[in-house]
Write a protein that holds these residues in place. Sequence first.
Motif, PDB file in Angstrom:
ATOM      1  N   LEU A  90      87.957 -28.608 -57.755  1.00  0.00           N
ATOM      2  CA  LEU A  90      87.646 -27.330 -58.398  1.00  0.00           C
ATOM      3  C   LEU A  90      88.731 -26.943 -59.384  1.00  0.00           C
ATOM      4  CD1 LEU A  90      86.335 -25.110 -55.462  1.00  0.00           C
ATOM      5  CD2 LEU A  90      85.081 -25.711 -57.529  1.00  0.00           C
ATOM      6  N   ALA A 115      82.437 -32.507 -61.657  1.00  0.00           N
ATOM      7  CA  ALA A 115      81.300 -31.801 -61.060  1.00  0.00           C
ATOM      8  C   ALA A 115      80.504 -32.760 -60.183  1.00  0.00           C
ATOM      9  CB  ALA A 115      80.406 -31.207 -62.148  1.00  0.00           C
ATOM     10  N   ARG A 116      80.389 -33.998 -60.646  1.00  0.00           N
ATOM     11  CA  ARG A 116      79.646 -34.989 -59.882  1.00  0.00           C
ATOM     12  C   ARG A 116      80.374 -35.327 -58.580  1.00  0.00           C
ATOM     13  NH1 ARG A 116      78.415 -40.899 -61.953  1.00  0.00           N
ATOM     14  NH2 ARG A 116      77.634 -41.692 -59.989  1.00  0.00           N
ATOM     15  N   ARG A 121      82.245 -33.255 -56.935  1.00  0.00           N
ATOM     16  CA  ARG A 121      81.998 -32.124 -56.033  1.00  0.00           C
ATOM     17  C   ARG A 121      80.602 -32.206 -55.432  1.00  0.00           C
ATOM     18  NH1 ARG A 121      84.374 -28.899 -60.396  1.00  0.00           N
ATOM     19  NH2 ARG A 121      82.298 -28.154 -60.949  1.00  0.00           N
ATOM     20  N   ARG A 122      79.671 -32.657 -56.241  1.00  0.00           N
ATOM     21  CA  ARG A 122      78.279 -32.685 -55.825  1.00  0.00           C
ATOM     22  C   ARG A 122      78.031 -33.780 -54.788  1.00  0.00           C
ATOM     23  NH1 ARG A 122      76.361 -32.523 -61.150  1.00  0.00           N
ATOM     24  NH2 ARG A 122      76.047 -34.761 -61.138  1.00  0.00           N
ATOM     25  N   MET A 179      81.872 -27.951 -49.204  1.00  0.00           N
ATOM     26  CA  MET A 179      82.886 -26.892 -49.096  1.00  0.00           C
ATOM     27  C   MET A 179      82.379 -25.708 -48.290  1.00  0.00           C
ATOM     28  SD  MET A 179      85.143 -26.324 -52.468  1.00  0.00           S
ATOM     29  CE  MET A 179      86.527 -25.693 -51.551  1.00  0.00           C
ATOM     30  N   PHE A 193      83.897 -21.676 -47.101  1.00  0.00           N
ATOM     31  CA  PHE A 193      84.922 -20.698 -47.468  1.00  0.00           C
ATOM     32  C   PHE A 193      85.064 -19.654 -46.372  1.00  0.00           C
ATOM     33  CE2 PHE A 193      82.711 -22.318 -51.140  1.00  0.00           C
ATOM     34  CZ  PHE A 193      83.731 -22.671 -52.008  1.00  0.00           C
ATOM     35  N   ASN A 217      80.141 -17.217 -48.594  1.00  0.00           N
ATOM     36  CA  ASN A 217      79.651 -17.538 -49.940  1.00  0.00           C
ATOM     37  C   ASN A 217      78.237 -18.118 -49.980  1.00  0.00           C
ATOM     38  OD1 ASN A 217      81.681 -16.583 -51.494  1.00  0.00           O
ATOM     39  ND2 ASN A 217      82.861 -18.486 -51.472  1.00  0.00           N
ATOM     40  N   LEU A 224      74.471 -17.443 -51.199  1.00  0.00           N
ATOM     41  CA  LEU A 224      73.934 -16.577 -52.244  1.00  0.00           C
ATOM     42  C   LEU A 224      73.052 -15.518 -51.586  1.00  0.00           C
ATOM     43  CD1 LEU A 224      73.094 -19.049 -55.132  1.00  0.00           C
ATOM     44  CD2 LEU A 224      75.118 -17.683 -54.748  1.00  0.00           C
ATOM     45  N   LEU A 227      70.911 -29.445 -57.194  1.00  0.00           N
ATOM     46  CA  LEU A 227      71.922 -29.826 -58.172  1.00  0.00           C
ATOM     47  C   LEU A 227      72.061 -31.342 -58.247  1.00  0.00           C
ATOM     48  CD1 LEU A 227      74.562 -27.080 -57.363  1.00  0.00           C
ATOM     49  CD2 LEU A 227      73.228 -27.286 -59.455  1.00  0.00           C
ATOM     50  N   ARG A 268      80.608 -14.574 -58.822  1.00  0.00           N
ATOM     51  CA  ARG A 268      80.723 -15.274 -57.556  1.00  0.00           C
ATOM     52  C   ARG A 268      79.637 -16.351 -57.448  1.00  0.00           C
ATOM     53  NH1 ARG A 268      84.048 -13.760 -54.066  1.00  0.00           N
ATOM     54  NH2 ARG A 268      84.091 -15.033 -52.191  1.00  0.00           N
ATOM     55  N   GLU A 269      78.423 -15.961 -57.833  1.00  0.00           N
ATOM     56  CA  GLU A 269      77.316 -16.920 -57.772  1.00  0.00           C
ATOM     57  C   GLU A 269      77.604 -18.139 -58.642  1.00  0.00           C
ATOM     58  OE1 GLU A 269      73.461 -15.275 -58.799  1.00  0.00           O
ATOM     59  OE2 GLU A 269      72.860 -17.240 -59.571  1.00  0.00           O
ATOM     60  N   ILE A 271      80.120 -20.259 -56.917  1.00  0.00           N
ATOM     61  CA  ILE A 271      79.525 -21.025 -55.810  1.00  0.00           C
ATOM     62  C   ILE A 271      78.757 -22.225 -56.362  1.00  0.00           C
ATOM     63  CG2 ILE A 271      77.814 -20.947 -53.962  1.00  0.00           C
ATOM     64  CD1 ILE A 271      78.569 -17.941 -53.649  1.00  0.00           C
ATOM     65  N   LEU A 272      77.940 -21.955 -57.408  1.00  0.00           N
ATOM     66  CA  LEU A 272      77.161 -23.051 -57.998  1.00  0.00           C
ATOM     67  C   LEU A 272      78.084 -24.171 -58.449  1.00  0.00           C
ATOM     68  CD1 LEU A 272      74.417 -21.208 -60.077  1.00  0.00           C
ATOM     69  CD2 LEU A 272      74.092 -22.641 -58.061  1.00  0.00           C
ATOM     70  N   LYS A 273      79.195 -23.783 -59.079  1.00  0.00           N
ATOM     71  CA  LYS A 273      80.111 -24.807 -59.562  1.00  0.00           C
ATOM     72  C   LYS A 273      80.780 -25.535 -58.410  1.00  0.00           C
ATOM     73  CE  LYS A 273      81.189 -23.788 -64.223  1.00  0.00           C
ATOM     74  NZ  LYS A 273      82.277 -23.608 -65.202  1.00  0.00           N
ATOM     75  N   ALA A 274      81.140 -24.794 -57.357  1.00  0.00           N
ATOM     76  CA  ALA A 274      81.750 -25.428 -56.195  1.00  0.00           C
ATOM     77  C   ALA A 274      80.781 -26.416 -55.559  1.00  0.00           C
ATOM     78  CB  ALA A 274      82.163 -24.365 -55.182  1.00  0.00           C
ATOM     79  N   LEU A 275      79.493 -26.115 -55.649  1.00  0.00           N
ATOM     80  CA  LEU A 275      78.491 -27.012 -55.072  1.00  0.00           C
ATOM     81  C   LEU A 275      78.180 -28.179 -55.999  1.00  0.00           C
ATOM     82  CD1 LEU A 275      75.963 -24.465 -53.518  1.00  0.00           C
ATOM     83  CD2 LEU A 275      77.743 -25.778 -52.369  1.00  0.00           C
ATOM     84  N   GLY A 276      78.833 -28.194 -57.165  1.00  0.00           N
ATOM     85  CA  GLY A 276      78.675 -29.361 -58.025  1.00  0.00           C
ATOM     86  C   GLY A 276      77.860 -29.129 -59.281  1.00  0.00           C
ATOM     87  N   ALA A 277      77.567 -27.846 -59.606  1.00  0.00           N
ATOM     88  CA  ALA A 277      76.849 -27.579 -60.854  1.00  0.00           C
ATOM     89  C   ALA A 277      77.769 -27.889 -62.028  1.00  0.00           C
ATOM     90  CB  ALA A 277      76.405 -26.124 -60.914  1.00  0.00           C
ATOM     91  N   PRO A 318      85.822 -21.764 -61.634  1.00  0.00           N
ATOM     92  CA  PRO A 318      85.260 -21.534 -60.292  1.00  0.00           C
ATOM     93  C   PRO A 318      86.285 -20.994 -59.297  1.00  0.00           C
ATOM     94  CG  PRO A 318      85.438 -23.881 -60.762  1.00  0.00           C
ATOM     95  CD  PRO A 318      85.717 -23.166 -62.043  1.00  0.00           C
ATOM     96  N   LEU A 337      85.760 -17.460 -57.404  1.00  0.00           N
ATOM     97  CA  LEU A 337      85.576 -17.394 -55.956  1.00  0.00           C
ATOM     98  C   LEU A 337      86.698 -16.638 -55.258  1.00  0.00           C
ATOM     99  CD1 LEU A 337      84.338 -21.022 -55.297  1.00  0.00           C
ATOM    100  CD2 LEU A 337      83.059 -18.924 -54.910  1.00  0.00           C
TER     101      LEU A 337
END
Lengths: 233, 455
Positions: free
Chosen positions: A60, A84-85, A87-88, A93, A95, A99, A101, A116, B350-351, B354-360, B448, B452
Motif C-alpha cells: 500500500l 495493485a495486482r 495486493r489483489r 488485509m 484492519f 473497513n 463498505l 476486482l 475511506r471507500e 478500501i478498494l485500493k487496499a483490496l487491489g483496485a 490508500p 484509511l
Amino acid sequence: MPAAPTLIQAESVFREYRLGETVIRAVDDVSLSVEKGEFLALLGSSGSGKSTLLSMMAGLDRPTSGAIRVRERNLAELEPDELARYRRETVGMVFQSFNLLPRMTLEENVELPLRLAEVDRHDRESRVGAALDRVRLGARRRHRPSELSGGEQQRGALARALVNRPAILFADEPTGNLDSVNGEQILLLLREFQDSLGMTIIMVTHERPLAQKFANRIALLSDGRLVSDGAPR
Amino acid sequence: MKSRDLSELAVRNLREAVLRNSLTTLGVAVGVASLVAMLSLGVGLQTLASQRLTRSGLFDAVFVTSQRNFRGPRPPAPADSAAKKESRSLDEDARQQLSKLSNFTEVYPQIRFVTEVRYAGKSETTSVLGLPDSSRSSGAFEGITGAYFSLPTADEAILQIEFAKVLADQPPSLVGKDLTLRYAERAALSKDDGGDSFFPESMMGSAAPGGISIVPREKTLRIVGVIESDPSAGIGGFGGARVYLPLKTAEQLHVAQPDDLQAFLSGNPAKPSYMALTVRVHSPKDVLQVEAAIKQMGFATFSLLDATKSLRLVFTVFDLFLGLFGSLALTVASLGIINTLVMAILERRREIGILKALGATDRDVRSLFFAEAGAMGLFGGFFGVALGWLIGSALTWGTTIYLHRQNLPGVKISHIPWWLAVGAIVFAIAVSLLAGLYPAARAARLNPVEALRYE
Ligand SMILES: Nc1ncnc2c1ncn2[C@@H]1O[C@H](COP(=O)(O)OP(=O)(O)OP(=O)(O)O)[C@@H](O)[C@H]1O
Ligand SMILES: [Mg+2]
C-alpha cells in the motif's frame, strides 16, 4: 525442522515523512524476513512505526529507501498497477476498524476482491459462501455491516481477506476494537487459516499476551527501529 | 475490473446516495431539457415555416413561360436548334411534356385575366384568377369566411375582401349570393368545330377557317367565400387578383389571352397556348434540377429559390442562439456533476482506500467515478429529453390556446426529431464524462494509506 522458504524479505527499509523542515523517520533501517506459513506479530508502542511497516509489506505504501522482496520481486520497484495486482492476488488485509463498505451487504463486501480480480461470475457465489462459512457467518450474508456486531464485522472482514486465497494475510490491530472474547475468536480464526490454508500471517498488535499466545514469532519495534525479533517466550 | 462489475458498482453507489444523486441528475435533466426545448423550438418553427412556405407554393414552384412573351435580356440565339427552341409556345403539348418531368407534383396553367364583374347592379373591373385544387391545402384559406370551392369544377367564386368591400358594405353578407362575370371568349374556328353554328352571333372578325374568334360572354358564379389574405401570391403568380375561381372552371371559360389577341389580329391559326404554367415539385430541393430541365425544353422559367436560402441562414443563426442558451443551462448542470462527485470523493475517501487496499488499480477507481458520472449523464439525458418534450408540448399547447382565442388555427411550434433526442442524450453523457474527468482523476490519485488512516 527444515527451514521454510523465505516469503518476505525486508532489507534496510526506511520510511520518512517530510513535514516542511522536519523529517519524521517512521521506519528506520528495518531488515526482516518472514518465512512461508509463519505467524509474525509486530509489537510496539503507539507511533513506533508498526502500521507503516505493515503498509509497505502489503504494497500500500513504498519505502523511502531499501527493498522489500516478495517472491523475488522488489515491491519498491513495482509499477503502480503491478503493486495493485500484488495486493489483489497475493495479499489479504484486515484492519482495526473492520473497513467493510457500509452500503453493501456482507456478501457483496466479500465479493469485492473477486470482482476486482475479475473472477468468473459463477465461481464467485460459491467462493463467497465458502469464505463466509469459514468464519461462521453464512447465515448473515444479506446483512449490512451496521446490522452486525463488532466481532461479526471483523469476521466478515476476514472472510473478505481470504476469499481470493491470498498467500499472505496482513492484519493491523485486528482486535483493537474488540473485547477480549471476540479478540480471541479472531485470533483463533487466524491460527486456523495459518494451519489449514498454509497462510502466512503478519499481525500488528500492542497486546503482548495475545501475540505470545498465538504468534510463532514476535518482532518488536521502537521509534521505527527493530529492537528484537524472535520466538515468543 | 470488468465493465459489467464496474457499472453494477456505479449504479449501486448512485442508488445509495439517492437524494443527492437524483438532484444532480435532475440538474443534468433540466440542462438537457432546456437545450432540447430550445432546439426543438428552433426545429419546430423552422419546420413550420418551411411547411407553410412549401404549401404556399412559392418555394416549390417553377413558373414556366414561353420565351416569346417572357424574353429576358439574353443574347440572341445563334444556333439553329436554339432558335427552334425559342420559338416554342406553351401549348397543350408543352403541358403534356412538362407533366412527364420527374420530381414534379402537378402542372397547371396560370389563368388570369382582367374583366368586368357585375353584382347587384354594380359593375367593376378587376383581376380574376383560377386556383388549382391543390390550393385548398395551401394554408391561404384557413381564415376564410364561408367555404372553399365545393368541387374543382364548381361555378363558384371566392372574393378577396378589398374587392368584396367594394361590392357590399358587409362583405360576409356576400356569401351565397351570385355575381356575373363578363369576359371575352376565344372561340376556335376550325372546320370540324362548327363554330359558326354554335356561336352564330360571334362572327365578328376574321372568319377564315382555322382562325379564331372572340366572343363576349357572361357567366354566373355563386360566391362561396370571402378571404382576407391574398392567396394568389405563389399559387398562380404574384398576387393582385381579387376574384378567384376553381382552375378548371376558369379553363372552361376559354377566356381570350393576350396571345390569342395577337393570333386573332394576325389571323395565324395558332393552337391555344397558355400564358404561363406552374410546375410544382416535391420539395424546394428539386427546384433547380427541374428548372434546368424545363429550360432545356426551351421555355423560360422563374423560381423563388434564393429566398429559401436566406431563410435557412436566418434559421441557422436562430438555432445557434437557442443552442447557446441551452448549452449554458447544461454547463450549469455539469458544474453540479463536478460538485457532486468531488463531494463524493471527500465522503468516500475511506471507500476508495478500501478498494485500493483490496487491489483496485487507479484505473478501476477512475473508471468507477467515470461510470457514475456517465450514468448520471445517461439518466439525466433521458429525463431531459422527456422533460424537453413536455416543455415543447406545453409551449405548443399554450400557443394553440392563444391562437384559438385569436380565431387562428393551432400550430405545432415545437418538434423533436430523433436526431435531436439521441444527440441530446449523447451530449449529456459527453458533458457528464467531461465533468467527471477531474473528480475521477482525483479519486484515482488518492493515497490508500492516508485514506484509511482516519476514522
Ligand atoms: N502521513 C504521515 N505524515 C507524517 N507523519 C506520519 C504519517 N504517517 C505516519 N506518520 C508518523 O510515523 C510514525 C509511525 O506511525 P505508525 O502509524 O506506523 O505508528 P503505529 O506504530 O502504527 O502506531 P499506533 O499503534 O498508534 O497505530 C508516527 O510518528 C506517525 O506520526
Ligand atoms: Mg498503527
